[in-house]
Scaffold this motif. Structure first.
Motif, mmCIF file in Angstrom:
data_model
loop_
_atom_site.group_PDB
_atom_site.id
_atom_site.type_symbol
_atom_site.label_atom_id
_atom_site.label_comp_id
_atom_site.label_asym_id
_atom_site.label_seq_id
_atom_site.Cartn_x
_atom_site.Cartn_y
_atom_site.Cartn_z
ATOM 1 N N LYS A 270 0.817 -1.219 0.000
ATOM 2 C CA LYS A 270 0.000 0.000 0.000
ATOM 3 C C LYS A 270 0.848 1.266 0.000
ATOM 4 O O LYS A 270 0.437 2.288 -0.533
ATOM 5 N N SER A 271 2.016 1.201 0.643
ATOM 6 C CA SER A 271 2.879 2.380 0.731
ATOM 7 C C SER A 271 3.954 2.403 -0.369
ATOM 8 O O SER A 271 4.789 3.300 -0.398
ATOM 9 N N THR A 272 3.906 1.415 -1.263
ATOM 10 C CA THR A 272 4.915 1.330 -2.324
ATOM 11 C C THR A 272 4.642 2.355 -3.414
ATOM 12 O O THR A 272 3.491 2.560 -3.819
ATOM 13 N N ARG A 273 5.689 3.007 -3.875
ATOM 14 C CA ARG A 273 5.538 3.985 -4.952
ATOM 15 C C ARG A 273 5.083 3.302 -6.242
ATOM 16 O O ARG A 273 5.449 2.157 -6.510
ATOM 17 N N ILE A 274 4.318 4.031 -7.022
ATOM 18 C CA ILE A 274 3.837 3.509 -8.297
ATOM 19 C C ILE A 274 5.026 3.125 -9.177
ATOM 20 O O ILE A 274 6.016 3.842 -9.256
ATOM 21 N N GLY A 275 4.923 1.967 -9.823
ATOM 22 C CA GLY A 275 5.938 1.556 -10.780
ATOM 23 C C GLY A 275 7.210 0.991 -10.182
ATOM 24 O O GLY A 275 8.214 0.872 -10.876
#
Length: 206
Positions: free
Chosen positions: A45-50
């Motif tokens: 959920k907290s991971t940056r897009i891409g």
């Protein structure tokens, strides 16, 4: 349908997918070790897009690494909008215009425009007039220099620009020069023009 209605201009995730398809035609590739197989997309959920993780070297990465997007917090879809605006403008786009159009700060617009232009710059281009082609060389005067008062006669108060045009390829190049002396002009011509080229000028004596 206008190209500006494409999802990658408006949705950041779609923008990442578009850039990935261009830079990674064979699938996500770790920029550190080149691994392709043991790579997976991170979905926290907290991971940056891409963001992907390479399980060969254990490093996370995105498609931004090694590109003009690296170390930038600007959304990828805004980057694509900026690239489209700069690349399709016939007369160039100022940082102020990007600032107003994209809704980013002037500092961010300046940063983006410089990176985009750097990416568009030619690297190791062929010299003008290769194979005996015709190259036009001419000078012009633009604006006002800070050193000279605007009421000076002639062109002494203006910026001096030398421009080259390759008639065969349509390529142009302009260089700001300190003066129009032969000792200034000739080294620039030698650096940019092929020895076999035919140079055409407006009766310049250089």
């Amino acid at each position: 349908m206008s190209i500006l209605s494409k999802p990658y201009f408006h949705n950041e995730e779609a923008a990442y997918e578009f850039v990935e398809s261009k830079l990674w035609p064979h699938g996500p590739t770790c920029p550190k070790c080149g691994e392709r197989k043991r790579v997976s997309k991170m979905k926290g959920k907290s991971t940056r897009i891409g963001t992907y993780k390479c399980y060969a070297c254990r490093k996370p990465f995105t498609v931004k690494v090694g590109t003009i997007f690296e170390s930038s917090h600007v959304k990828m879809n805004l980057w694509l909008q900026a690239i489209y605006i700069v690349a399709t403008s016939e007369k160039g786009v100022s940082s102020n215009q990007l600032h107003r159009t994209l809704g980013v700060t002037l500092k961010t617009a300046w940063f983006m425009s410089h990176r985009i232009r750097e990416a568009m710059r030619e690297t190791n281009p062929d010299k003008f007039g290769t194979g005996g082609g015709v190259v036009e060389a001419d000078e012009t005067f633009i604006g006002i220099t800070k050193e000279k008062p605007a009421n000076d006669r002639g062109y002494a108060h203006k910026n001096k620009v030398l421009s080259l045009l390759d008639r065969n390829t349509g390529r142009t190049r302009s260089v700001v020069v300190d003066d129009l002396k032969a000792s200034t002009i000739i080294p620039i011509l030698l650096e940019n023009i092929d020895p076999e080229a035919k140079i055409m000028t407006d009766e310049a004596q250089h």
